[in-house]
Design an enzyme around this catalytic site. Structure first.
Site, PDB file in Angstrom:
ATOM      1  N   ARG A  27       3.911 -10.179   6.719  1.00  0.00           N
ATOM      2  CA  ARG A  27       5.355  -9.927   6.756  1.00  0.00           C
ATOM      3  C   ARG A  27       5.791  -9.046   7.917  1.00  0.00           C
ATOM      4  NH1 ARG A  27       6.685  -8.984   0.515  1.00  0.00           N
ATOM      5  NH2 ARG A  27       8.787  -8.744   1.293  1.00  0.00           N
ATOM      6  N   HIS A  66      -1.952 -14.444  10.946  1.00  0.00           N
ATOM      7  CA  HIS A  66      -1.342 -13.105  10.870  1.00  0.00           C
ATOM      8  C   HIS A  66      -2.309 -11.968  11.204  1.00  0.00           C
ATOM      9  CE1 HIS A  66       1.906 -15.326   9.117  1.00  0.00           C
ATOM     10  NE2 HIS A  66       1.270 -15.540   7.981  1.00  0.00           N
ATOM     11  N   PRO A  85       0.805  -1.211   0.000  1.00  0.00           N
ATOM     12  CA  PRO A  85       0.000   0.000   0.000  1.00  0.00           C
ATOM     13  C   PRO A  85       0.845   1.271   0.000  1.00  0.00           C
ATOM     14  CG  PRO A  85      -0.147  -1.132   2.104  1.00  0.00           C
ATOM     15  CD  PRO A  85       0.636  -2.002   1.210  1.00  0.00           C
ATOM     16  N   GLU A  86       0.610   2.098  -0.979  1.00  0.00           N
ATOM     17  CA  GLU A  86       1.213   3.427  -1.030  1.00  0.00           C
ATOM     18  C   GLU A  86       0.100   4.440  -0.766  1.00  0.00           C
ATOM     19  OE1 GLU A  86       3.776   3.864  -4.485  1.00  0.00           O
ATOM     20  OE2 GLU A  86       4.187   1.739  -4.508  1.00  0.00           O
TER      21      GLU A  86
END
Length: 274
Positions: A112, A93, A2-3
């Site tokens: 991650r 997660h 995500p930017e």
DNA sequence: CTAACTCCCTGATAGC
DNA sequence: TGCTATCAGGGAGTTA
């Protein structure tokens, strides 16, 4: 990954679903993200508080609570936020879960673990301004060719690295840096010190264009926020060069090249981008 | 001062 | 089929 546009779409998607909702309970995994999840601060300052608003700075989401506490969320590489019903099974997660007053749940999932959760007790947020070194918001008025030229100075740094440096411009990552430079017709290695005022103006304009268009694309899939698979499809934007090595440039017949610049994969058209 | 590199982490994919 | 190697990359930190 995500930017700025994806983070903005997430913000807009979450807003109508969580504003006014109190956090009735909190679950934290003990796994460390970029930093440990501040469990004690979450329980102390966030639990039982109501979400008043969600803002954004660069790639950070800023949750404001009724007691004036603030929670920052950075999604890192693989972070996702979604709204789920209580009965939806939790996923591997899932690191942070807010149970909301309306019995829905806000879940943060990040395989991650490059994400970040920070809590600021009431009154502490502006005091410790975590954004003091962050550059201009590219969608705000003061982001201009003049601004870019001033920040660039006479350095030799490749423009791609410059655009991705959050101290210069907030919120641009590898994908959008590639796309912006394609639309500017600029080679990613162009030394910033050699760029003229009119070209900086072009860069500022194309940056706004590309980011705004991406946000609009994402907006069409906001309804996906409420489902068991979390948001998907906020990546609907048609990318022109990123990930397209070996394919034809849409503007000419040349083949798009992949090259590592600044330690990151860089895609460009060797004919259109000089 | 800038610039280049390393590390953190897991999942997808390529290669054998 | 099942293993291992490689790559993806934001940001903080370190080194040159």
């Amino acid at each position: 990954m995500p930017e700025l546009p994806e983070v903005e779409v997430i913000r807009r998607g979450l807003l109508p679903l969580v504003t006014g909702q109190a956090i009735t309970s909190i679950f934290c995994s003990s796994k460390k993200l970029r930093l440990p999840i501040p469990k004690q601060d979450l329980l102390r300052w966030i639990q039982s508080q109501e979400i008043i608003e969600i803002n954004r700075r660069g790639k950070y989401l800023i949750f404001i609570f009724s007691n004036d506490a603030v929670m920052l969320v950075h999604l890192g590489m693989s972070g996702k936020l979604g709204i789920f019903s209580q009965s939806a099974p939790t996923a591997l997660h899932d690191h942070l879960i807010f149970k909301l007053h309306n019995d829905m749940q806000l879940r943060f999932n990040d395989p991650r673990r490059f994400g970040l959760i920070r809590v600021f007790p009431p009154g502490q947020f502006s005091h410790l301004d975590p954004f003091k070194d962050m550059g201009c918001e590219p969608l705000e008025h003061q982001f201009s060719g003049e601004y870019l030229k001033r920040k660039a100075g006479s350095r030799l740094q490749p423009i791609k690295n410059f655009l991705m440096d959050n101290r210069m411009v907030a919120g641009i990552g590898n994908i959008y840096a590639n796309e912006i430079l394609f639309h500017c017709g600029l080679h990613p290695s162009t030394p910033i010190g050699s760029i003229t005022r009119p070209i900086w103006q072009l860069v500022a304009m194309k940056t706004k264009d590309v980011l705004l268009r991406a946000i609009e694309c994402g907006g069409s899939s906001i309804s996906d926020f409420v489902n068991s698979s979390g948001q998907k499809g906020y990546f609907q934007l048609e990318l022109t060069v990123y990930g397209r090595a070996g394919e034809h440039c849409p503007r000419c017949t040349a083949t798009i090249i992949k090259q590592v610049i600044g330690g990151r994969s860089t895609f460009f058209c060797p004919n259109c981008q000089k």
